[in-house]
Design an enzyme around this catalytic site. Structure first.
Site, short mmCIF file in Angstrom:
data_model
loop_
_atom_site.label_atom_id
_atom_site.label_comp_id
_atom_site.label_asym_id
_atom_site.label_seq_id
_atom_site.Cartn_x
_atom_site.Cartn_y
_atom_site.Cartn_z
N HIS A 78 11.35 -2.09 5.74
CA HIS A 78 10.03 -2.70 5.77
C HIS A 78 10.05 -4.20 5.50
O HIS A 78 9.16 -4.92 5.97
CB HIS A 78 9.10 -2.01 4.76
CG HIS A 78 8.61 -0.68 5.24
ND1 HIS A 78 9.46 0.37 5.52
CD2 HIS A 78 7.36 -0.23 5.48
CE1 HIS A 78 8.74 1.41 5.91
NE2 HIS A 78 7.47 1.07 5.91
N LYS B 7 8.26 12.17 0.34
CA LYS B 7 7.41 11.12 -0.21
C LYS B 7 6.69 11.59 -1.47
O LYS B 7 6.56 10.84 -2.44
CB LYS B 7 6.39 10.65 0.82
CG LYS B 7 5.57 9.46 0.30
CD LYS B 7 4.99 8.61 1.38
CE LYS B 7 4.38 7.34 0.77
NZ LYS B 7 3.80 6.46 1.79
N HIS C 41 3.76 -1.16 14.00
CA HIS C 41 4.41 -1.05 12.70
C HIS C 41 5.68 -0.21 12.73
O HIS C 41 6.73 -0.60 12.22
CB HIS C 41 3.42 -0.48 11.68
CG HIS C 41 4.03 -0.25 10.33
ND1 HIS C 41 4.48 -1.27 9.52
CD2 HIS C 41 4.30 0.91 9.65
CE1 HIS C 41 4.98 -0.77 8.40
NE2 HIS C 41 4.89 0.55 8.46
N ARG D 9 -16.71 0.62 -7.78
CA ARG D 9 -15.52 0.65 -8.66
C ARG D 9 -14.69 1.92 -8.48
O ARG D 9 -13.98 2.34 -9.39
CB ARG D 9 -15.91 0.46 -10.12
CG ARG D 9 -16.54 -0.90 -10.39
CD ARG D 9 -16.71 -1.16 -11.88
NE ARG D 9 -17.21 -2.50 -12.10
CZ ARG D 9 -18.50 -2.82 -12.16
NH1 ARG D 9 -19.41 -1.88 -12.01
NH2 ARG D 9 -18.87 -4.07 -12.36
N GLU E 171 5.14 2.01 -7.82
CA GLU E 171 6.26 1.26 -7.27
C GLU E 171 6.86 0.29 -8.27
O GLU E 171 7.08 -0.90 -8.01
CB GLU E 171 5.82 0.50 -6.00
CG GLU E 171 7.00 0.08 -5.13
CD GLU E 171 6.57 -0.52 -3.81
OE1 GLU E 171 6.19 0.26 -2.93
OE2 GLU E 171 6.60 -1.76 -3.67
N GLU F 220 9.40 6.51 10.90
CA GLU F 220 9.18 6.83 9.49
C GLU F 220 9.78 8.19 9.13
O GLU F 220 10.25 8.40 8.01
CB GLU F 220 7.69 6.80 9.16
CG GLU F 220 7.04 5.43 9.27
CD GLU F 220 7.33 4.53 8.07
OE1 GLU F 220 8.06 4.95 7.15
OE2 GLU F 220 6.82 3.39 8.05
N HIS G 263 8.19 -6.01 8.23
CA HIS G 263 6.96 -6.74 7.97
C HIS G 263 7.09 -8.20 8.40
O HIS G 263 6.13 -8.80 8.90
CB HIS G 263 6.61 -6.68 6.48
CG HIS G 263 6.03 -5.37 6.06
ND1 HIS G 263 5.80 -5.04 4.74
CD2 HIS G 263 5.61 -4.31 6.78
CE1 HIS G 263 5.28 -3.84 4.67
NE2 HIS G 263 5.15 -3.37 5.90
N LYS H 211 -1.30 4.00 -1.43
CA LYS H 211 -1.28 2.57 -1.12
C LYS H 211 -2.38 2.27 -0.10
O LYS H 211 -2.46 2.90 0.95
CB LYS H 211 0.07 2.17 -0.53
CG LYS H 211 1.15 1.93 -1.54
CD LYS H 211 2.37 1.34 -0.84
CE LYS H 211 3.48 1.02 -1.80
NZ LYS H 211 4.64 0.42 -1.10
N ARG I 100 10.16 4.19 -6.13
CA ARG I 100 9.30 4.21 -4.96
C ARG I 100 9.62 3.07 -4.00
O ARG I 100 9.35 3.17 -2.79
CB ARG I 100 7.83 4.16 -5.37
CG ARG I 100 6.89 4.28 -4.18
CD ARG I 100 5.46 4.54 -4.57
NE ARG I 100 4.60 4.59 -3.38
CZ ARG I 100 3.33 4.95 -3.40
NH1 ARG I 100 2.75 5.31 -4.53
NH2 ARG I 100 2.62 4.95 -2.28
#
Length: 401
Positions: A252, A231, A271, A126, A241, A190, A256, A148, A245
């Protein structure tokens, strides 16, 4: 010329704040830095075969200097490693090492390893401690910062995951010297993104200094630090987000979709290349909607071309699915809310904003115009201000980082 100075950037999240250390030689200091923050901890190092060959022994020596004897979990390299099967492999490896909740999972690798190891750390017992040691430029300036984590699904990229902040990020600039030039370029996309979102002066600086960033030395460390500050500022304001954010997703949504359309085949598209094409498409789409000047789109395209990045769908090897199929990938993207299409669009360089309820019909028409199988002929050289290099960039060489 290398700089021995280490820059510290703090990600301000109250009692969960953490440092990003940027500089050379940090692999050998890893054990000391981790033990200072997590005394008495044990560790599992998650890496891939390419990174292990280049950097694992150096990291192990650095961990042992701090009194940490790590268990090592080595995975295949590539985007396809971000899968349920490899997540299970990491979870099982951490449990087999009998690590406890207070121990640490260390990600040594690029964005794939960081996302996967961070997800495992977020769910084993957890939630375990997590340290990022990014070895690609893309990971150092983006995916290692902000918490993330996740894996890909057959239905889309990063659709399964959790927010799980690291305790520390160690961005060793020395490891970037071993990156293949294609991977370094992909990470540079990036870097450019932060200027295009809300730091126009930074983008202009990159237009003038990108060759020096590629060559290494103080300009490289300066660029990484500025991207991390950008960032960190956004993550500090909007960790999960729900607002600003989302601006970090410039390029993206298109990117993506293109990654999904190529089935995450790194031979065709990695990517950062998807992000580069996605940013160019976002600027061109903004121009099509009369939100931004065509000159801004041309300037972005020119800079991406100057550094050797792809900037249009036609730059992707092989055939792409038709525009309708690409739209289906976009509507599956996690930045869709209750079926409404959300894009990060722009009013100019450094003027990105969140556009909600973008009509799918507009997106489809735009995809048809820009699809390599259907688009009208366009001049190969974009008009507008070119990205003008200052000197020939040095080429990182050697094994993948």
């Amino acid at each position: 010329m290398k700089s021995n100075a280490t820059v510290t950037v703090e990600v301000g999240l109250g009692d969960r704040a953490y440092d990003i250390l940027i500089g050379s030689g940090l692999l050998l200091r890893a054990g000391t830095e981790i033990s200072r923050r997590l005394p008495g901890t044990r560790a599992a190092v998650v890496t891939d075969v390419n990174v292990a060959a280049a950097h694992l022994e150096t990291l192990k020596a650095g961990l042992e200097k701090g009194g940490i004897q790590p268990a090592v979990i080595t995975l295949p390299a590539g985007e396809k490693t971000k899968s349920f099967a490899h997540l299970e492999e990491v979870v099982d490896g951490v449990l087999a090492a009998r690590l406890e909740r207070g121990d640490v999972v260390v990600a040594l690798g690029g964005g794939v390893i960081g996302d996967l190891a961070g997800f495992a750390a977020g769910i084993v017992r957890r939630g375990m401690n997590f340290v990022q040691i990014p070895t690609s430029l893309l990971a150092q300036v983006d995916s290692s910062v902000g918490g993330k984590t996740g894996i890909n699904s057959a239905r889309g990229k990063n659709l399964v995951g959790v927010f799980h902040q690291p305790k520390l990020v160690l961005a060793d600039t020395e490891v970037l010297d071993t990156l293949p030039i294609r991977e370094f370029r992909a990470g540079y996309a990036e870097l450019a993104k932060y200027g295009l979102i809300d730091r126009p002066d930074f983008f202009a600086w990159l237009e003038e200094n990108w060759g020096k960033v590629f060559a290494g030395g103080p300009q490289r460390a300066e660029a990484i630090a500025e991207a991390c500050r950008a960032k960190a500022d956004v993550v500090g304001r909007d960790e999960f987000e729900t607002g600003d954010r989302a601006l970090l997703n410039l390029g993206h949504t298109f990117g993506h979709a293109l990654e999904g359309a190529t089935q995450y085949d790194s031979a065709r598209l990695v990517h950062g290349e998807g992000v580069a094409i996605g940013m160019a498409l976002a600027y061109r789409f903004s121009s099509r909607l009369n939100l931004a000047s065509p000159d801004d789109a041309a300037r972005v395209e020119a800079h991406l071309r100057a550094v050797g990045l792809p900037w249009r769908m036609a730059d992707i090897p092989g055939e792409l699915p038709d525009p309708e199929a690409l739209l289906a990938f976009i509507t599956q993207d996690k930045k869709v809310s209750r079926g409404a299409l959300t894009f990060i669009l722009t009013r100019g360089i450094g003027q990105a904003f969140i556009a909600k309820d973008v009509p799918a019909s507009e997106v489809l028409s735009f995809l048809r115009e820009n699809h390599p199988g259907q688009q009208k002929s366009r001049p190969d050289q974009p008009k507008g201000r070119p990205g003008r290099p200052r000197g020939r960039p040095g080429q990182p060489r050697g094994r993948p980082g």
